[in-house]
Design a protein around this motif. Sequence first.
Motif: not given
Length: 138
Positions: A107-115
């Motif tokens: 999410v912090m790099n435009s993804g759908p979920n937190f790593c």
Amino acid sequence: PAKSPYFSYLLYHELGHYFGLNEEYEGGGRTEIEFAANIKEPWSQNIVFLPETGIHWLKWEEFVSDETPIPTPETDWKPGNYGAYRGGYADSISNFGKSHKPGYNCVMNSGPNFCEICKKGIRDVILHDIGIHNHELQ
């Protein structure tokens, strides 16, 4: 913004900042790091300046295989293959060196979920704030 298809993503992303996570995409404007003249390392759980090679410099060392090269080439990325990939908005400030992030698709790099690294960072902040220390959970 509530009518935007990106509204949920925006809420998750900004919530990540509330828990101390930094941007993982490259570029960006002014950052809090500019105002800390003597900073050696960002306080964010998901960004490292990586002063040397080697896994022991990573805040997320427990998620990285010993065989992973540090820094980690972008071509090595597969979901869940954490390392020290070039990126994070702190890299736009040249006097601090180059920043690295755990991976892509967060999410912090435009993804759908937190790593997993960001999930752990959020969990650690919550536990700290309610007075539970990691050693008490074991």
